[in-house]
Design an enzyme around this catalytic site. Structure first.
Site, PDB file in Angstrom:
ATOM      1  N   ALA A   1     -23.934   4.207  15.238  1.00 56.14           N
ATOM      2  CA  ALA A   1     -25.301   4.139  14.372  1.00 56.14           C
ATOM      3  C   ALA A   1     -24.699   4.309  12.908  1.00 56.14           C
ATOM      4  CB  ALA A   1     -26.265   5.044  15.045  1.00 56.14           C
TER       5      ALA A   1
ATOM      6  N   GLN B   1     -32.209   8.065  18.178  1.00 54.38           N
ATOM      7  CA  GLN B   1     -32.620   9.137  19.155  1.00 54.38           C
ATOM      8  C   GLN B   1     -33.968   8.532  19.908  1.00 54.38           C
ATOM      9  OE1 GLN B   1     -31.573  12.094  19.531  1.00 54.38           O
ATOM     10  NE2 GLN B   1     -29.720  12.200  18.071  1.00 54.38           N
TER      11      GLN B   1
ATOM     12  N   SER C   1     -27.090   3.849  19.133  1.00 52.39           N
ATOM     13  CA  SER C   1     -25.817   4.183  19.393  1.00 52.39           C
ATOM     14  C   SER C   1     -25.603   4.636  20.851  1.00 52.39           C
ATOM     15  CB  SER C   1     -25.538   5.412  18.547  1.00 52.39           C
ATOM     16  OG  SER C   1     -24.162   5.988  18.877  1.00 52.39           O
TER      17      SER C   1
ATOM     18  N   HIS D   1     -23.705   6.704  22.610  1.00 51.26           N
ATOM     19  CA  HIS D   1     -23.252   7.996  23.088  1.00 51.26           C
ATOM     20  C   HIS D   1     -24.588   8.876  22.941  1.00 51.26           C
ATOM     21  CE1 HIS D   1     -22.953  10.706  19.292  1.00 51.26           C
ATOM     22  NE2 HIS D   1     -22.586   9.361  18.656  1.00 51.26           N
TER      23      HIS D   1
ATOM     24  N   CYS E   1     -24.732  17.837  12.531  1.00 53.42           N
ATOM     25  CA  CYS E   1     -23.884  17.282  11.615  1.00 53.42           C
ATOM     26  C   CYS E   1     -23.515  17.974  10.413  1.00 53.42           C
ATOM     27  CB  CYS E   1     -24.628  16.016  11.287  1.00 53.42           C
ATOM     28  SG  CYS E   1     -25.176  14.903  12.717  1.00 53.42           S
TER      29      CYS E   1
END
Ligand SMILES: *Cc1c(COP(=O)(O)O)cnc(C)c1O
Length: 392
Positions: A74, A182, A202, A204, A328
């Site tokens: 992403a 998300q 994304s 994962h 993050c």
């Protein structure tokens, strides 16, 4: 018997579903062709597997297979969307609208463009982390080239009024990008019904492998994007580089499973979240929830435990893997900018914990987590002068 530690940090990443791994395995060994080398059987079989994955991913968001551009994740999809539109739009304008609580993968490209001369509006959010679509409409000028608003926040799970923003963007003919990393596979997303022009995702974050993602790029009306790098001209010239076939196959399978299981899984996660919240509320005083009470991802619970440092709570709680603030930025001692944006005082921002429930969490794990967290908060508060000396 539950296995410790319990993973309850599913917004940072997720475990690969065994069914996804099983789908991927042949593409490491027997089926190792290059999907761009279709002059022989190896390449053709790899290309067919990529196309099936592309269809499954497109179906998950109401798109056409041709509109899916594979990326490394992403972060790359966000960069491609934002910088790609900016590079193509210098004649039309130089103004971008985004939101203060976006992921760094959106904020930082916008800040870079800002330094390079673009005007960027960072819309504020209210105490619950939301904002009205009207604030987007009011920010649009005749120089606006892009609106970028995330579908679901990675820290507080807060959902944005994506469909309303899409309508406004379409009415003003401004391309609309959403970072739906998300959201995809967790809540219904439809690029047609929601007038989305660009969408990042994304694998994962949805029980697929790390290192692969996608950008949806609308074909009608077309969105023009400059590539981030030059090379073999793969992916409609927007993303050169040999496709990681096993990862793409995994992402396709992950999308198929997430969409098929969404109704039952979102209800299950919502029930687990309520159980976790109520269980903690019953045992811990001065517990507050961050973000919107209902307009949030079913698996997200972000709580502040007053008088307890989130980092200290994590360190003293070996059984449960959660994160304080954003994963993050957790190397960074500053309180989370997302929690600051909702006006949370620094002490409560530092006292926050993000619980991210996911597919592999069970009720037993939730019960164990309630005990662990409540015991640890008790213990830490008994050592806290602030707690012992607090007013009536
Ligand atoms: C995880 C995440 C990203 C980054 O995704 P990668 O695939 O790890 O690059 C971007 N945006 C949001 C909202 C995320 O949660």
């Amino acid at each position: 018997m539950i296995k410790l530690p319990i993973f309850m940090d599913n917004h940072s990443t997720t475990r690969v579903d065994p069914r996804v791994l099983e789908a991927m395995l042949p593409y490491f060994m027997e089926e190792y062709g290059n999907a761009a080398s279709t002059s022989h059987e190896f390449g053709r079989r790899a290309a067919a597997a990529v196309e099936l994955a592309r269809e499954r991913i497109a179906a998950a968001i109401g798109a056409q297979a041709k509109e899916i551009i594979f990326t490394s994740g992403a972060t790359e999809a966000d960069n491609l969307a934002i910088k790609g539109v900016a590079a193509m739009s210098h004649k039309r304008g130089n103004h971008i609208i985004t939101v203060a609580t976006e992921h760094h993968a959106v904020l930082d490209p916008c800040k870079r463009l800002n330094r390079e001369g673009f005007d960027v509006t960072f819309l504020p959010v209210d105490r619950l982390g939301i904002f009205g679509p009207d604030s987007v409409a009011q920010a649009i000028t005749d120089r606006t080239i892009l609106i970028s608003v995330m579908a679901a926040n990675n820290e507080m799970g807060t959902l944005a009024p994506i469909a309303a923003i899409g309508q406004i963007a379409r009415r003003h003919a401004v391309p609309f990008h959403t970072d739906a990393t998300q959201a995809v596979g967790k809540i219904p997303i439809d690029v047609e019904a929601m007038n989305i022009d660009l969408l990042s995702m994304s694998a994962h974050k949805m029980y697929g492998p790390k290192g692969v993602g996608a950008l949806y790029v609308r074909r009608r009306p077309p969105v023009r994007l400059a590539p981030l790098f030059d090379g073999g001209g793969h992916e409609r010239n927007m993303r050169s580089g040999t496709l990681p076939v096993p990862l793409i196959v995994g992402m396709g399978k992950a999308c198929e499973l997430a969409v098929a299981e969404m109704p039952t899984e979102s209800a299950r996660l919502l029930a687990l979240r309520e159980q976790l919240h109520q269980g903690l509320n019953a045992r811990v005083e001065e517990l507050t929830i961050n973000g919107h009470p209902t307009e949030r991802l079913p698996g997200n619970l972000n709580l502040s435990f007053a008088y307890v440092e989130g980092e200290a709570l994590l360190m003293s709680m070996k059984d449960v893997a959660v994160s304080s603030g954003s994963a993050c930025t957790s190397a960074n001692p500053e309180p989370s900018y997302v929690l600051k944006a909702i006006g949370l005082p620094d002490d409560l921002a530092h006292a926050s914990i993000r619980f991210g429930l996911g597919r592999f969490n069970t009720e037993e794990e939730v019960l164990h987590t309630i005990h662990c967290v409540a015991d640890t908060v008790d213990r830490l508060r008994r050592m806290s002068a602030g707690w012992l000396n607090r007013g009536p």
